[in-house]
Design an enzyme around this catalytic site. Structure first.
Site, mmCIF file in Angstrom:
data_model
loop_
_atom_site.group_PDB
_atom_site.id
_atom_site.type_symbol
_atom_site.label_atom_id
_atom_site.label_comp_id
_atom_site.label_asym_id
_atom_site.label_seq_id
_atom_site.Cartn_x
_atom_site.Cartn_y
_atom_site.Cartn_z
ATOM 1 N N GLU A 95 0.821 -1.201 0.000
ATOM 2 C CA GLU A 95 0.000 0.000 0.000
ATOM 3 C C GLU A 95 0.860 1.258 0.000
ATOM 4 O O GLU A 95 1.950 1.284 0.548
ATOM 5 C CB GLU A 95 -0.914 -0.008 1.230
ATOM 6 C CG GLU A 95 -1.789 -1.250 1.295
ATOM 7 C CD GLU A 95 -2.459 -1.438 2.645
ATOM 8 O OE1 GLU A 95 -2.620 -0.434 3.377
ATOM 9 O OE2 GLU A 95 -2.809 -2.575 2.975
ATOM 10 N N CYS A 108 3.547 8.284 1.691
ATOM 11 C CA CYS A 108 3.938 7.232 2.621
ATOM 12 C C CYS A 108 4.118 5.953 1.821
ATOM 13 O O CYS A 108 3.161 5.459 1.218
ATOM 14 C CB CYS A 108 2.848 7.066 3.683
ATOM 15 S SG CYS A 108 3.196 5.773 4.882
ATOM 16 N N CYS A 115 5.100 -7.414 7.333
ATOM 17 C CA CYS A 115 6.146 -6.991 8.264
ATOM 18 C C CYS A 115 6.395 -8.115 9.258
ATOM 19 O O CYS A 115 5.461 -8.791 9.692
ATOM 20 C CB CYS A 115 5.718 -5.721 9.007
ATOM 21 S SG CYS A 115 6.978 -5.076 10.143
ATOM 22 N N CYS A 119 4.394 -6.190 16.016
ATOM 23 C CA CYS A 119 3.780 -5.275 16.981
ATOM 24 C C CYS A 119 2.269 -5.555 17.026
ATOM 25 O O CYS A 119 1.606 -5.519 15.989
ATOM 26 C CB CYS A 119 4.046 -3.831 16.588
ATOM 27 S SG CYS A 119 5.823 -3.437 16.481
ATOM 28 N N CYS A 122 -0.567 -3.231 15.357
ATOM 29 C CA CYS A 122 -0.361 -2.820 13.972
ATOM 30 C C CYS A 122 -0.907 -3.866 13.012
ATOM 31 O O CYS A 122 -0.564 -5.047 13.110
ATOM 32 C CB CYS A 122 1.131 -2.607 13.715
ATOM 33 S SG CYS A 122 1.534 -2.305 11.986
ATOM 34 N N CYS A 341 -1.788 1.390 7.293
ATOM 35 C CA CYS A 341 -1.166 0.412 6.405
ATOM 36 C C CYS A 341 -1.414 -1.008 6.883
ATOM 37 O O CYS A 341 -1.249 -1.333 8.041
ATOM 38 C CB CYS A 341 0.323 0.696 6.286
ATOM 39 S SG CYS A 341 0.617 2.152 5.290
#
Length: 368
Positions: A95, A108, A115, A119, A122, A341
């Site tokens: 994205e 961005c 990822c 976390c 997120c 995101c």
């Protein structure tokens, strides 16, 4: 793993010239191709009228493969916010968000598909890591934004590596992208490194390596808690490199570059928004070249990751500022288009990304 096709944005200008010469053509053709991509924002062979017709398809096919295909292209905020969900050559999804402000345009960009940092609040982190993006896949996101803005007489002002992924976990390609984005045309896009921000959750060895690169881009450290006990939970990499180590590395970067470090802090109700944590954060940053970016985490029904109360946010700001530390509350954009995101990719791929994927979760929107 199959790699993305080679693209001229993966190569230095000298390497592009060598590649073109290897195809039996004059090296200056590489400069022409590069100008089409970095100044005219096109990879379409039929638009390259300064090249002999017989060469266009061959050269474009070798050095300008199409890397991004828009799966979704959404806008909101009366057109001021645009979000693309890109499908890559292997089906991976990433994205990009473009935000127009009265005095600037911020993009961005994503550096990884997914990822691996984990976390828990997120959306991207809960989805896991698919793969690193190539340098050209990163750069092409910005070129897409430039192409859109060119039709309106505008340019990208700022680029933040705060989309999907941990940029310093894709170190080589991210640093190459910074250099490509900032190199003058035809080598690159010609955007000043001072307008670029690279974020990290605190990969200390990589921060130190970045310090030695001689860049002038800004560093953003996603801290989210000033104490190790809580940060171990919110940012799992803290179990390896503690708050003090991450901050020390950030201060070394600030000293080397003269650039103020952005400290990113998502305010989560009753989790990390206590007054004593504001005081601790302020004391850690006092006298340092730092700026705190507080990120409102919007309510997520049924999850413990919800927004801080307005009065609590105000007090948090005041307590940090009382230590002489600059602090702002980040502008939130793109709520109705799943602006955080990882959210939009999750709705398309059907991957479960946990409670943070629900509409309204805020993470990784760029610096205001």
């Amino acid at each position: 793993m199959t790699h993305p096709p080679r693209h001229l944005a993966d190569l230095s200008l000298a390497e592009r010239r060598e590649t073109v010469a290897g195809l039996g053509q004059k090296p200056f053709r590489a400069d022409q191709l590069s100008r089409h991509f970095f100044a005219r924002y096109t990879d379409r062979a039929e638009e390259m009228t300064d090249l002999p017709a017989a060469l266009r398809s061959e050269l474009a096919g070798e050095l300008l493969p199409s890397l991004l295909s828009a799966d979704k292209d959404l806008s909101c905020d009366n057109g001021a916010t645009r979000k693309w969900l890109w499908r890559l050559f292997d089906g991976a999804m990433v994205e990009t968000v473009l935000m127009k402000y009265p005095d600037r345009v911020t993009m961005c960009v994503s550096s990884q598909a997914g990822c691996g940092m984990g976390c828990p609040f997120c959306a991207t982190g809960q989805a896991g890591l698919t793969r690193n993006l190539s340098t050209a896949e990163i750069v092409s996101q910005v070129v897409a934004g430039e192409k859109l803005l060119a039709g309106e007489g505008g340019r990208v002002s700022n680029i933040v590596f705060m989309g999907m992924g941990e940029p310093l976990a894709n170190y080589k390609n991210v640093v190459a992208a910074v250099r490509r984005l900032s190199a003058p045309v035809p080598e690159g896009l010609g955007i000043s490194q001072r307008s670029l921000t690279v974020s990290t959750v605190g990969l200390v060895p990589a921060i130190r390596k970045l310090t030695a690169e001689g860049l002038t881009a800004r560093l953003a450290l996603s801290l989210h808690a000033p104490d190790d006990e809580l940060r171990d939970e919110l940012v799992p990499v803290n179990q390896r490199w503690k708050v003090a180590e991450a901050l020390d590395a950030a201060w070394e970067y600030a000293e080397a570059t003269g650039r103020r470090v952005s400290i990113e802090y998502a305010l989560i109700r009753d989790i990390n928004d206590q007054p004593w944590r504001a005081d601790l954060l302020g004391s850690l940053l006092a006298g340092r070249l730092a700026h705190v970016n507080l990120i409102p985490l919007n309510p997520t029904p049924g999850s413990k990751w919800t927004a801080s109360r307005p009065g609590v946010t105000d007090e948090f700001v005041e307590r940090i500022a009382a230590h002489g530390v600059a602090v702002t509350v980040r502008d939130t954009r793109g709520q109705e288009i799943d602006g955080a995101c990882g959210q939009l990719a999750a709705t398309v791929t059907g991957r479960s990304v946990g409670p943070a994927s629900r509409r309204g979760a805020r993470k990784n929107l760029p610096i205001a």
